[in-house]
Write a protein that holds these residues in place. Structure first.
Motif, PDB file in Angstrom:
ATOM      1  N   ASN A 296     -17.864  24.363  10.267  1.00  0.00           N
ATOM      2  CA  ASN A 296     -18.100  25.158  11.476  1.00  0.00           C
ATOM      3  C   ASN A 296     -19.344  26.006  11.265  1.00  0.00           C
ATOM      4  N   THR A 297     -20.222  26.011  12.244  1.00  0.00           N
ATOM      5  CA  THR A 297     -21.436  26.825  12.187  1.00  0.00           C
ATOM      6  C   THR A 297     -21.547  27.639  13.475  1.00  0.00           C
ATOM      7  N   LEU A 298     -22.449  28.597  13.472  1.00  0.00           N
ATOM      8  CA  LEU A 298     -22.650  29.411  14.671  1.00  0.00           C
ATOM      9  C   LEU A 298     -23.120  28.539  15.840  1.00  0.00           C
ATOM     10  N   GLN A 299     -23.975  27.574  15.567  1.00  0.00           N
ATOM     11  CA  GLN A 299     -24.456  26.671  16.616  1.00  0.00           C
ATOM     12  C   GLN A 299     -23.300  25.850  17.195  1.00  0.00           C
ATOM     13  N   LYS A 300     -22.452  25.318  16.325  1.00  0.00           N
ATOM     14  CA  LYS A 300     -21.297  24.538  16.794  1.00  0.00           C
ATOM     15  C   LYS A 300     -20.321  25.419  17.583  1.00  0.00           C
ATOM     16  N   LEU A 301     -20.203  26.672  17.170  1.00  0.00           N
ATOM     17  CA  LEU A 301     -19.347  27.615  17.897  1.00  0.00           C
ATOM     18  C   LEU A 301     -19.883  27.824  19.311  1.00  0.00           C
ATOM     19  N   TYR A 302     -21.185  27.993  19.424  1.00  0.00           N
ATOM     20  CA  TYR A 302     -21.834  28.149  20.731  1.00  0.00           C
ATOM     21  C   TYR A 302     -21.631  26.886  21.576  1.00  0.00           C
ATOM     22  N   ASP A 303     -21.878  25.722  20.959  1.00  0.00           N
ATOM     23  CA  ASP A 303     -21.761  24.452  21.691  1.00  0.00           C
ATOM     24  C   ASP A 303     -20.345  24.226  22.196  1.00  0.00           C
ATOM     25  N   CYS A 304     -19.349  24.562  21.378  1.00  0.00           N
ATOM     26  CA  CYS A 304     -17.975  24.299  21.814  1.00  0.00           C
ATOM     27  C   CYS A 304     -17.558  25.256  22.927  1.00  0.00           C
ATOM     28  N   LEU A 305     -18.131  26.452  22.946  1.00  0.00           N
ATOM     29  CA  LEU A 305     -17.877  27.380  24.050  1.00  0.00           C
ATOM     30  C   LEU A 305     -18.523  26.880  25.341  1.00  0.00           C
ATOM     31  N   ILE A 306     -19.746  26.402  25.230  1.00  0.00           N
ATOM     32  CA  ILE A 306     -20.459  25.862  26.398  1.00  0.00           C
ATOM     33  C   ILE A 306     -19.704  24.681  26.989  1.00  0.00           C
ATOM     34  N   ASN A 307     -19.286  23.742  26.116  1.00  0.00           N
ATOM     35  CA  ASN A 307     -18.685  22.482  26.560  1.00  0.00           C
ATOM     36  C   ASN A 307     -17.158  22.546  26.671  1.00  0.00           C
ATOM     37  N   GLU A 308     -16.576  23.632  26.137  1.00  0.00           N
ATOM     38  CA  GLU A 308     -15.114  23.780  26.069  1.00  0.00           C
ATOM     39  C   GLU A 308     -14.466  22.572  25.389  1.00  0.00           C
ATOM     40  N   SER A 309     -15.121  22.130  24.325  1.00  0.00           N
ATOM     41  CA  SER A 309     -14.632  21.004  23.529  1.00  0.00           C
ATOM     42  C   SER A 309     -15.297  21.060  22.153  1.00  0.00           C
ATOM     43  N   PRO A 310     -14.739  20.395  21.139  1.00  0.00           N
ATOM     44  CA  PRO A 310     -13.566  19.528  21.158  1.00  0.00           C
ATOM     45  C   PRO A 310     -12.274  20.324  21.377  1.00  0.00           C
ATOM     46  N   GLU A 311     -11.412  19.765  22.207  1.00  0.00           N
ATOM     47  CA  GLU A 311     -10.153  20.418  22.516  1.00  0.00           C
ATOM     48  C   GLU A 311      -9.040  19.889  21.625  1.00  0.00           C
ATOM     49  N   ILE A 312      -8.153  20.790  21.219  1.00  0.00           N
ATOM     50  CA  ILE A 312      -7.008  20.431  20.377  1.00  0.00           C
ATOM     51  C   ILE A 312      -5.787  20.243  21.266  1.00  0.00           C
ATOM     52  N   ASN A 313      -5.150  19.083  21.120  1.00  0.00           N
ATOM     53  CA  ASN A 313      -3.910  18.814  21.847  1.00  0.00           C
ATOM     54  C   ASN A 313      -2.845  18.345  20.865  1.00  0.00           C
ATOM     55  N   VAL A 314      -1.609  18.724  21.130  1.00  0.00           N
ATOM     56  CA  VAL A 314      -0.483  18.313  20.293  1.00  0.00           C
ATOM     57  C   VAL A 314       0.549  17.658  21.201  1.00  0.00           C
ATOM     58  N   ARG A 315       0.982  16.449  20.821  1.00  0.00           N
ATOM     59  CA  ARG A 315       1.976  15.733  21.625  1.00  0.00           C
ATOM     60  C   ARG A 315       3.200  16.613  21.851  1.00  0.00           C
ATOM     61  N   GLU A 316       3.721  16.636  23.049  1.00  0.00           N
ATOM     62  CA  GLU A 316       4.748  17.610  23.428  1.00  0.00           C
ATOM     63  C   GLU A 316       6.022  17.480  22.586  1.00  0.00           C
ATOM     64  N   ASP A 317       6.442  16.282  22.263  1.00  0.00           N
ATOM     65  CA  ASP A 317       7.664  16.140  21.466  1.00  0.00           C
ATOM     66  C   ASP A 317       7.475  16.704  20.062  1.00  0.00           C
ATOM     67  N   ILE A 318       6.276  16.553  19.515  1.00  0.00           N
ATOM     68  CA  ILE A 318       5.973  17.119  18.198  1.00  0.00           C
ATOM     69  C   ILE A 318       5.813  18.629  18.312  1.00  0.00           C
ATOM     70  N   ARG A 319       5.150  19.076  19.376  1.00  0.00           N
ATOM     71  CA  ARG A 319       4.925  20.512  19.559  1.00  0.00           C
ATOM     72  C   ARG A 319       6.239  21.285  19.636  1.00  0.00           C
ATOM     73  N   THR A 320       7.191  20.792  20.403  1.00  0.00           N
ATOM     74  CA  THR A 320       8.451  21.519  20.567  1.00  0.00           C
ATOM     75  C   THR A 320       9.258  21.565  19.268  1.00  0.00           C
ATOM     76  N   LYS A 321       9.178  20.491  18.484  1.00  0.00           N
ATOM     77  CA  LYS A 321       9.862  20.493  17.178  1.00  0.00           C
ATOM     78  C   LYS A 321       9.155  21.427  16.198  1.00  0.00           C
ATOM     79  N   ALA A 322       7.825  21.397  16.202  1.00  0.00           N
ATOM     80  CA  ALA A 322       7.043  22.224  15.266  1.00  0.00           C
ATOM     81  C   ALA A 322       7.139  23.705  15.612  1.00  0.00           C
ATOM     82  N   LEU A 323       7.368  24.002  16.881  1.00  0.00           N
ATOM     83  CA  LEU A 323       7.447  25.402  17.315  1.00  0.00           C
ATOM     84  C   LEU A 323       8.631  26.128  16.672  1.00  0.00           C
ATOM     85  N   ILE A 324       9.741  25.418  16.485  1.00  0.00           N
ATOM     86  CA  ILE A 324      10.972  26.051  15.966  1.00  0.00           C
ATOM     87  C   ILE A 324      10.750  26.667  14.576  1.00  0.00           C
ATOM     88  N   PRO A 325      10.241  25.928  13.577  1.00  0.00           N
ATOM     89  CA  PRO A 325      10.044  26.540  12.260  1.00  0.00           C
ATOM     90  C   PRO A 325       8.964  27.617  12.238  1.00  0.00           C
TER      91      PRO A 325
END
Length: 309
Positions: free
Chosen positions: A271-300
């Protein structure tokens, strides 16, 4: 550089975004972050975020954790390739088989693992609260601890619990050289050695204090000594030095001869300052977690956060 920092701060306001950064990020990123912390602090902060966008300046599993806690918010990471050697040492399919071979065990996993591993867990921990969480489990209940064997060995030494350990480790914390550390200490005989519990046992045995990154910072702030040798990723020295400007901080030396004479995480530094700026501009790369995994992972994760109050 200054102009880029100013643009990031303006973009942050414009997009109603918050920047969460780990202590191991480069100094420039820490300086523009809304919050800088360790894994526990970042998890707690992620729970309370009111912004529309979370920019996670850290590695992939940290951004995943933020998304697990905030499914309705957009979570972005400056570089999608910013992974973690420790997380990668624990593939979900192999870990699932490992757990199946040890029935009736409580599964405690260090937060430095993928969402899939968290979904296979009973409770998550960080280096800040690992001992407390293990001690919260009744003594007659057997425990699997994963993925960090060095942290696991340290917890065993502190609690006396005979846990089954997954054979994983962090290349950054295994990179410290005991021989070089002894030589550095000879040059600075009055320096106090402090270490992160992901380090190997011989390094921990030299340390006067063992703790999380936040714990190490608090120790240096409160300790009367003015010299410290710090055995964790070198990025921590930026925030630490800001808090104790009159103290001397020396990075523990790595086995490998490199320009910084310290142990750096290549993933964190992707991660660099330039990449931080770029991801804010583009709002990506976005992190997504499959819902069935997310709900199981949320409990612990929620169990950990409840125990950490």
């Amino acid at each position: 550089m200054k102009n880029l920092k100013e643009q990031i701060i303006e973009l942050k306001k414009e997009k109603k975004a918050v920047i969460l950064a780990h202590y191991y990020q480069e100094a420039a990123i820490q300086d523009v972050a809304d919050y800088v912390g360790d894994s526990l602090g970042l998890s707690q902060e992620a729970m309370n975020v009111e912004a529309d966008i979370i920019v996670f300046a850290g590695v992939h599993f940290m951004a995943e954790t933020a998304k697990i806690l905030n499914p309705d918010k957009k979570v972005i990471l400056p570089d999608l390739k910013a992974g973690c050697s420790l997380a990668e040492s624990c593939p979900p399919d192999l870990f699932k088989d490992f757990v199946a071979k040890h029935p009736n065990h409580i599964v405690i996993t260090y937060v430095n693992c993928s969402a899939e591993i968290k979904a296979l867990s009973d409770i998550v921990c960080t280096s800040s609260n690992a001992v407390k969480i293990v001690e919260s489990i009744p003594k007659d209940v057997p425990i699997i601890f994963a993925p960090d064997k060095n942290l696991g060995k340290y917890i065993i030494s502190k609690t006396g619990r005979n846990m089954v350990l997954w054979d994983g480790s962090c290349v950054v914390h295994e990179a410290f050289s005991l021989d070089k550390l002894i030589e550095v200490h000879k040059l600075h005989p009055n320096a106090t050695i402090i270490a992160h519990p992901e380090s190997e046992t011989p390094i921990l045995e030299t340390a006067s204090y063992i703790g999380s990154t936040a714990g190490m910072i608090n120790y240096v702030k409160s300790n009367s000594n003015d010299q410290f040798i710090v055995a964790t990723e070198v990025g921590i020295l930026h925030k630490m030095q800001q808090l104790v400007p009159d103290k001397t901080l020396i990075p523990a030396p790595a086995k490998e001869d490199n320009t910084c004479a310290c142990s750096e995480c290549g993933y964190m530094k992707m991660n660099t300052l330039q990449k931080l700026y770029d991801c804010l501009i583009n709002e990506s790369p976005e992190i997504n977690v499959r819902e069935d995994i997310r709900t199981k992972a949320l409990i612990p994760i929620e169990r950990m956060l409840e125990l950490s109050k």
